[in-house]
Design an enzyme around this catalytic site. Structure first.
Site, PDB file in Angstrom:
ATOM      1  N   GLU A  59      -5.803  13.299 -29.873  1.00 44.20           N
ATOM      2  CA  GLU A  59      -5.296  14.673 -29.951  1.00 44.20           C
ATOM      3  C   GLU A  59      -4.326  14.956 -28.805  1.00 44.20           C
ATOM      4  O   GLU A  59      -4.555  14.505 -27.681  1.00 44.20           O
ATOM      5  CB  GLU A  59      -6.467  15.654 -29.896  1.00 44.20           C
ATOM      6  CG  GLU A  59      -7.416  15.527 -31.079  1.00 44.20           C
ATOM      7  CD  GLU A  59      -8.597  16.480 -30.984  1.00 44.20           C
ATOM      8  OE1 GLU A  59      -8.535  17.430 -30.184  1.00 44.20           O
ATOM      9  OE2 GLU A  59      -9.579  16.275 -31.714  1.00 44.20           O
ATOM     10  N   HIS A  62      -7.980  21.016 -34.535  1.00 40.27           N
ATOM     11  CA  HIS A  62      -9.073  21.303 -33.582  1.00 40.27           C
ATOM     12  C   HIS A  62      -9.163  22.799 -33.318  1.00 40.27           C
ATOM     13  O   HIS A  62      -8.970  23.270 -32.193  1.00 40.27           O
ATOM     14  CB  HIS A  62      -8.867  20.539 -32.265  1.00 40.27           C
ATOM     15  CG  HIS A  62     -10.156  20.371 -31.501  1.00 40.27           C
ATOM     16  ND1 HIS A  62     -10.367  19.316 -30.645  1.00 40.27           N
ATOM     17  CD2 HIS A  62     -11.290  21.123 -31.462  1.00 40.27           C
ATOM     18  CE1 HIS A  62     -11.580  19.430 -30.102  1.00 40.27           C
ATOM     19  NE2 HIS A  62     -12.151  20.521 -30.585  1.00 40.27           N
ATOM     20  N   ALA A  87     -16.607  17.691 -35.266  1.00 40.10           N
ATOM     21  CA  ALA A  87     -17.322  17.532 -34.001  1.00 40.10           C
ATOM     22  C   ALA A  87     -16.408  16.941 -32.933  1.00 40.10           C
ATOM     23  O   ALA A  87     -15.766  17.668 -32.171  1.00 40.10           O
ATOM     24  CB  ALA A  87     -18.563  16.667 -34.211  1.00 40.10           C
ATOM     25  N   ARG A  88     -16.322  15.617 -32.871  1.00 43.59           N
ATOM     26  CA  ARG A  88     -15.493  14.941 -31.881  1.00 43.59           C
ATOM     27  C   ARG A  88     -14.798  13.744 -32.521  1.00 43.59           C
ATOM     28  O   ARG A  88     -15.407  12.981 -33.277  1.00 43.59           O
ATOM     29  CB  ARG A  88     -16.330  14.465 -30.684  1.00 43.59           C
ATOM     30  CG  ARG A  88     -16.802  15.583 -29.772  1.00 43.59           C
ATOM     31  CD  ARG A  88     -15.628  16.179 -29.009  1.00 43.59           C
ATOM     32  NE  ARG A  88     -16.017  17.226 -28.075  1.00 43.59           N
ATOM     33  CZ  ARG A  88     -16.014  18.530 -28.342  1.00 43.59           C
ATOM     34  NH1 ARG A  88     -15.676  18.942 -29.550  1.00 43.59           N
ATOM     35  NH2 ARG A  88     -16.354  19.406 -27.417  1.00 43.59           N
TER      36      ARG A  88
END
Length: 323
Positions: free
Chosen positions: A270, A288, A240-241
């Site tokens: 990231e 990602h 997700a995050r």
């Protein structure tokens, strides 16, 4: 907007999307590397762009929203997530915002299942062993993973992707629980069972998977207390995050063995993960890439262009976002 709208984009898009841009829109050549916010704004101003196609590389916060060139009528993000946009600040200037929901659902759910399976079956360690030359037979009790079938999977956040994960997980013979702000209608539950309180669900889950947006309210929600409620040997997955997770707590749980492993597609910093994470043999990580298939990235780009075309025709965006 003009019959052939002027647009700019912050990244090169898949081949079919670039072909449509060439056929239907006036646009500069695709960039060789992602454009940052200021560079994109300068290009939009120079070309009198009426729409900007953006990704997280060209984030627009409240301050940047005030500098969007006056010709721009639409900010079309080629994503479903909105972390990189201050939607309220953009729309306050009378500029529409659109995103690309639904088209990412299946690929993100597929990747979550990849993380669940790869982490449970110690894929990172097996791959490292093979690349090092393998060289010997493994003992019957050596480097054993965990079976996914028969386990209980807990899904935190039962939106479109969470529902798609639940649907897939049933095919692996897992029991699925979910925690959400409210219970879904039965046809959306995909055979999963709602648990109202997260603290009640965590101790029942051998596998936990996050599927909720990042926000100030959810920042760091996966902390030491969260992880301690999981049974020893649990598998933790986050597609997700990155901001949902306190990485110090995650690293401690992986080092101690409280977690058998973690599967991550996202992290806080990231594209520069905490080096301590990368040292852990029981981490399986992807960069990602939840939506990174030809089909999905093409669909995302096409939907973004559909939004531009709609606004160009004097219609509302196809997939509008409001503050």
């Amino acid at each position: 907007m003009a019959a052939r709208p002027h647009i700019v984009r912050s990244v090169r898009l898949p081949e079919a999307v670039e072909a449509r841009i060439a056929a239907e829109f006036d646009a500069p050549p695709p960039p060789d590397k992602p454009l940052d916010t200021d560079t994109l704004f300068r290009l939009a101003e120079k070309t009198h762009a009426e729409a900007m196609l953006v990704t997280h590389h060209a984030a627009i916060n409240a301050e940047a929203a005030q500098r969007i060139p006056s010709t721009v009528k639409l900010v079309a993000t080629v994503s479903v997530g909105l972390d990189h946009l201050d939607v309220a600040a953009i729309t306050a200037r009378g500029i529409a915002v659109s995103n690309t929901p639904d088209v990412l659902t299946d690929c993100n759910a597929d990747l979550a299942m990849l993380l669940i399976l790869a982490t449970s079956r110690r894929a990172a360690e097996y791959t490292a062993l093979v690349r090092a030359g393998w060289g010997r037979d493994l003992g019957m009790d050596e480097m054993l993973g965990q079976r996914v079938s028969g386990k209980t999977l807990g899904i935190v956040g039962m939106g479109r992707i969470g529902q798609a994960v639940a649907r897939r997980a049933r095919g692996f013979g897992t029991t699925v629980l979910y925690n959400n702000r409210r219970r879904l209608s039965p046809e959306k539950e995909e055979g999963a069972t709602w648990v109202e309180h997260l603290d009640d669900m965590l101790p029942r889950c051998q596998i936990i998977s996050l599927h909720l947006p990042g926000s100030d309210d959810t920042d760091g929600m996966v902390d030491a207390a969260f992880l301690a409620k999981l049974p020893k040997g649990a598998i933790f997955v986050n597609a997700a995050r990155g901001r949902l997770v306190n990485e110090d707590a995650l690293i401690d749980a992986l080092r101690s063995g409280h977690l058998a492993g973690a599967g991550l597609d996202v992290c806080r910093n990231e594209p520069h993960p905490d080096p301590r994470l990368l040292e852990l043999p029981n981490l399986f990580m992807t960069p990602h890439v939840g939506s990174a298939t030809v089909e999905t990235r093409t669909d995302m780009g096409m939907l973004a262009l559909d939004n531009v075309a709609a606004v160009a025709a004097g219609k509302p965006p196809v997939t509008p976002v409001t503050a």
